[in-house]
Design an enzyme around this catalytic site. Structure first.
Site, PDB file in Angstrom:
ATOM      1  NE  ARG A 175      -5.524   4.122  -1.999  1.00 32.81           N
ATOM      2  CZ  ARG A 175      -4.695   3.093  -2.144  1.00 32.81           C
ATOM      3  NH1 ARG A 175      -3.729   3.117  -3.045  1.00 32.81           N
ATOM      4  NH2 ARG A 175      -4.837   2.010  -1.421  1.00 32.81           N
ATOM      5  CG  HIS A 188      -1.574   0.777   2.261  1.00 36.61           C
ATOM      6  ND1 HIS A 188      -1.954   1.467   1.134  1.00 36.61           N
ATOM      7  CD2 HIS A 188      -0.524  -0.003   1.865  1.00 36.61           C
ATOM      8  CE1 HIS A 188      -1.171   1.131   0.113  1.00 36.61           C
ATOM      9  NE2 HIS A 188      -0.280   0.238   0.536  1.00 36.61           N
ATOM     10  CG  ASN A 215      -3.903  -0.605  -5.877  1.00 40.08           C
ATOM     11  OD1 ASN A 215      -4.634   0.360  -6.124  1.00 40.08           O
ATOM     12  ND2 ASN A 215      -3.497  -0.908  -4.655  1.00 40.08           N
ATOM     13  CE1 TYR A 263       2.530  -0.025  -8.996  1.00 44.18           C
ATOM     14  CE2 TYR A 263       0.864  -1.396  -7.928  1.00 44.18           C
ATOM     15  CZ  TYR A 263       1.609  -0.224  -7.980  1.00 44.18           C
ATOM     16  OH  TYR A 263       1.411   0.744  -7.041  1.00 44.18           O
ATOM     17  CD  GLU A 306      -1.113   1.229  -4.581  1.00 45.23           C
ATOM     18  OE1 GLU A 306      -0.248   0.467  -5.062  1.00 45.23           O
ATOM     19  OE2 GLU A 306      -1.461   1.202  -3.395  1.00 45.23           O
TER      20      GLU A 306
HETATM   21  C1  PNW Z   1       1.323  -2.246  -3.869  1.00 43.76           C
HETATM   22  N1  PNW Z   1       2.976  -8.246  -5.701  1.00 43.76           N
HETATM   23  O1  PNW Z   1       2.024  -3.330  -3.379  1.00 43.76           O
HETATM   24  C2  PNW Z   1       1.033  -1.446  -2.629  1.00 43.76           C
HETATM   25  O2  PNW Z   1      -0.304  -1.084  -2.443  1.00 43.76           O
HETATM   26  C3  PNW Z   1       1.954  -0.300  -2.414  1.00 43.76           C
HETATM   27  O3  PNW Z   1       2.019  -0.018  -1.036  1.00 43.76           O
HETATM   28  C4  PNW Z   1       3.309  -0.624  -3.024  1.00 43.76           C
HETATM   29  O4  PNW Z   1       4.304   0.289  -2.671  1.00 43.76           O
HETATM   30  C5  PNW Z   1       3.110  -0.698  -4.517  1.00 43.76           C
HETATM   31  O5  PNW Z   1       2.096  -1.635  -4.860  1.00 43.76           O
HETATM   32  C6  PNW Z   1       4.377  -1.053  -5.302  1.00 43.76           C
HETATM   33  O6  PNW Z   1       4.833  -2.327  -4.930  1.00 43.76           O
HETATM   34  C7  PNW Z   1       2.254  -4.516  -4.029  1.00 43.76           C
HETATM   35  O7  PNW Z   1       4.026  -8.838  -5.401  1.00 43.76           O
HETATM   36  C8  PNW Z   1       3.321  -5.274  -3.591  1.00 43.76           C
HETATM   37  O8  PNW Z   1       2.113  -8.745  -6.460  1.00 43.76           O
HETATM   38  C9  PNW Z   1       3.575  -6.509  -4.143  1.00 43.76           C
HETATM   39  C10 PNW Z   1       2.730  -6.988  -5.122  1.00 43.76           C
HETATM   40  C11 PNW Z   1       1.644  -6.236  -5.560  1.00 43.76           C
HETATM   41  C12 PNW Z   1       1.404  -4.995  -5.002  1.00 43.76           C
END
Ligand code: PNW
Length: 467
Positions: free
Chosen positions: A83, A127, A307, A309, A373
């Site tokens: 991707r 992006h 995505n 995290y 992601e």
């Molecule tokens: C995503 N938040 O970014 C992006 O899609 C990527 O480009 C990035 O490198 C990756 O996650 C890791 O950060 C985010 O603050 C950036 O909630 C910030 C946030 C969430 C996603």
């Protein structure tokens, strides 16, 4: 933690897609090559004080010149899918007008290299690197940008559509709108809540217009990628059935509406959540939402990309101070989940991913899901023997893959998993100090070193499971 997330074998279904992701501004460099115009991230990163260490994407991983070697590496890892994103200002230096042939040629070469290596390209059209000239005219806060985006999407599809079947319109419209135009932590660095809601709507409108154009041109599979999280109270992080007071439940519903339903309800159902409209009315009003827009946004799509995290933890009670990225939640307290953290300070809660996927599968059964992601930053170092022993990343990925497996067992229509990221790269406001790659990059030599996690991931792909 439930045992299914920590031990035993987890086999994935045949055809499950294993991939890795990157984004143009984060890896390409070559910021002025072959007619590329400036994007909002060039402007932002070159503005003192905006990015840690004063880092910029001028060179990044120099992937623009090293793409062939990088694809070879992907092949060695056995990736099924890659991707990547297309840099709009390489295709149209000022965001409108005819395509720049040299810009298109780069993605043409990349696509051919991928196909020759047996890797399926997943192309993300936006992006976050908006042409600066469009920002000078108001950027996503202006309606016109949505129409420019659809024209750009058509230009890219016209060149690559005979070989690229999997298309992603937007990456994380929440981040683009609210970190870009409300908190200003990301480019273009605007701090205006009313502008952020207009940006969110115009991003959605751009998604709808581009989807219509791509579909008419014969695109096979169209995906909208959102950043999403289960929104929970502090007590629910490790105990989903913990009781919730009504005031906390209301905070949870409102934040979930802003984060997830603000995007999926218009795109998949053709309406905004009532909670969001109520907030927009108090932040500049709803006049930018015109008759017919929601029909345009509500185009059939094939997949929603997720995505993930970490979970989003909220309760009733004033945030001190209120987080400017969340207009309309001044009476909500956000806190990090209680859990070990990555180098970003982001809590590690794999169960949040299974919870999220099962919830989305239940609430939006009409669409397939793809993890587009998931990954973690750690302070990786190359040892004298040349290895990067990132056992913490392996543990993170192992836990999250078990969570993905649990969601599959629970019946989610989940097509694949794409790790963030293939390479250490320009981590936006954090610059190069945060390393998300499964492949280490030495930014002074551009040397690539697959970390132990990359070799582990290669084995996962090979046996189609974790053990
Ligand atoms: C995503 N938040 O970014 C992006 O899609 C990527 O480009 C990035 O490198 C990756 O996650 C890791 O950060 C985010 O603050 C950036 O909630 C910030 C946030 C969430 C996603």
């Amino acid at each position: 933690a439930p045992s299914y997330l920590t031990e035993g074998r987890a086999d994935f279904p045949a055809g499950f897609v294993w991939g890795a992701a990157t984004a143009s501004y984060q890896i390409e460099g070559a910021a002025a090559a072959d007619g590329r115009g400036p994007s909002i991230w060039d402007t932002f990163s070159h503005t003192p004080g905006k990015v840690a260490g004063g880092d910029t994407g001028d060179v990044a991983c120099d992937h623009y010149h090293r793409y062939a070697g990088d694809v070879r590496l992907m092949g060695e890892l056995g990736l099924h899918a890659y991707r990547f994103s297309v840099a709009w200002p390489r295709i149209q230096a000022t965001g409108s007008g005819p395509a720049n042939p040299a810009g298109l040629a780069f993605y043409d070469r990349l696509t051919d290299e991928l196909l020759a290596a047996g890797i399926t390209p997943y192309a993300t059209l936006y992006h976050w690197d908006l042409p600066q000239a469009l920002q000078d005219a108001g950027g996503w806060a202006e309606r016109d940008t949505a129409f420019r985006f659809a024209e750009y999407a058509e230009l890219v599809h016209a060149r690559l559509g005979d070989r690229v079947r999997n298309w992603i319109t937007l990456n994380e419209p929440w981040v683009a709108a609210f970190l870009g135009y409300a908190s200003g932590v990301h480019a273009p660095g605007v701090q205006d809540p009313a502008a952020s809601f207009r940006a969110a709507h115009h991003l959605l409108l751009g998604h709808g217009l581009a989807t219509r154009a791509l579909r008419a041109a014969g695109a096979q599979e169209i995906t909208l990628v959102i950043n999403s999280s289960p929104v929970v109270t502090p007590a629910q992080v490790h105990d989903p059935s913990a009781p919730v007071a009504e005031a906390d439940a209301e905070a949870v519903r409102r934040v979930d509406a802003l984060l997830t339903r603000q995007f999926l309800d218009p795109a998949l159902r053709g309406h905004y959540p009532a909670e969001v409209l109520e907030i927009v009315r108090r932040h500049g009003g709803t006049a930018h939402i015109r008759d017919g827009d929601l029909e345009t946004i509500h185009q059939p799509i094939d997949l929603v990309g997720i995505n993930y995290y970490n979970p989003c933890v909220v309760e009733a009670g004033p945030g001190e101070p209120a987080d400017p990225a969340w207009p309309g939640t001044e009476d909500v307290r956000f806190s990090p989940a209680e859990a070990p953290v990555t180098a970003m300070g982001w809590p590690i809660v794999p169960t949040g991913l299974s919870r999220l996927l099962l919830r989305l599968a239940a609430d939006y059964p009409e669409v397939g899901l793809l993890v587009t992601e998931n990954g973690a930053a750690f302070d990786d170092v190359v040892s004298d023997d040349g290895r990067v022993r990132d056992t913490d990343r392996i543990a993170y990925l192992d836990g999250h893959l078990r969570a993905v497996h649990a969601a599959l067992e629970g019946g989610a229509d989940l097509r694949g998993y794409i790790v963030w990221s293939l390479l250490d790269n320009f981590e936006w406001a954090e610059g190069y100090r945060r390393r998300f790659g499964i492949v280490h990059v030495d930014f002074s030599t551009q040397r690539r070193t697959p970390k132990d996690s990359a070799l582990w991931y290669r084995d996962v792909i090979q046996r189609n499971g974790v053990r």
